[in-house]
Scaffold this motif. Sequence first.
Motif, short mmCIF file in Angstrom:
data_model
loop_
_atom_site.label_atom_id
_atom_site.label_comp_id
_atom_site.label_asym_id
_atom_site.label_seq_id
_atom_site.Cartn_x
_atom_site.Cartn_y
_atom_site.Cartn_z
N LEU A 61 0.85 -1.18 0.00
CA LEU A 61 0.00 0.00 0.00
C LEU A 61 0.88 1.23 0.00
O LEU A 61 1.86 1.30 0.76
CB LEU A 61 -0.92 0.01 1.23
N ARG A 64 0.36 7.18 2.85
CA ARG A 64 -0.91 7.91 2.88
C ARG A 64 -0.82 9.24 2.15
O ARG A 64 -1.75 9.66 1.46
CB ARG A 64 -1.35 8.14 4.33
N VAL A 67 -1.34 8.80 -1.74
CA VAL A 67 -2.51 8.12 -2.29
C VAL A 67 -3.27 9.01 -3.27
O VAL A 67 -3.63 8.58 -4.38
CB VAL A 67 -3.45 7.65 -1.15
N PRO A 184 0.34 0.91 -8.21
CA PRO A 184 -0.92 1.50 -7.74
C PRO A 184 -1.55 2.47 -8.73
O PRO A 184 -2.77 2.60 -8.79
CB PRO A 184 -0.52 2.22 -6.44
#
Length: 310
Positions: A61, A64, A67, A184
């Motif tokens: 992932l 933050r 993103v 991503p």
Amino acid sequence: MKTPRFAFPLFLTGSAMLSAGPIFVRVADVGVLQSAFWRLALAVPLLYVLARAMEREAPLLPPRGSVLWLFLAGFFFAADLAAWHLGIVRTELANAALLGNAAAFLFPIWGYLVARRWPTPVAALALALAAVGIGMLMGDSASVSGGHLFGDLLCFIAAVFYTGYLVVMGRARGGLSAMATLAPVTLAGAICLLPVALIAPGNVWPQDWTPVILLALGSQVVGQGLIIYALPHLTPLASGVGLLIQPVFAALLGYLWFEEILSVTDLAGIAILFVAILLVRRPSAAQPPVEKRVPPGGGAVTPPGEAPSA
């Protein structure tokens, strides 16, 4: 950290890989928007595997803070593919190549606007030669007609979105590796394209998976992977002109694959484009050095428009 020696050749290689994309789009047995979705969706798992293989600590992932930028880059890329795939079936291939590669000029212009500088004489010459070369290469078969004006507009819009994608990727990448960034972004683009692919006319599920698999591997994994790896190490001028290797290889593929004839004008245009590509790598094409400001906390601030060195 020094700029990798082979950053520009790798960028050219990645750009050249994209030239075969329209062939796979045309031979795929799915709709044009569906082929754009499969290009991204099939590449996602492989990009994540490569990211972890090349960097074992690569995060599954993203951070933050990245993103939003990664999703925005994915949206721009999805919009680029959607407009481009719709455009290439609504206009002539030469027009699509001319207008679709407008990012080669829009990206350097953005760099000069951000830097608030005029291009150096060598840089201006490289851009002029690039414009002449692409015009000679595609000008014989390009045409202006109201019948394919909408397709022409879509191809130009695709170039605008691709320019936005290149700009945002510089912010989205942060400290991530190329594959850890592209994975991503590709996932975000596939998510954006999924509802479009489901409601648009055309087959969704391929009967022959070969064209869409080759499209995903060649254009997305290898092509975009090399471009995103090299992008932070190049100036917008070098990146923009480097994108013009695509129509050169598209013309060569047409000659080798479809036995299309290369005229003397085509060959001259290819030669001029290669001269432009060589010029952008000359030190005199770069912006003149300016005094770097040192903020109170220490550390130099890189002037806008210069290529980062790491």
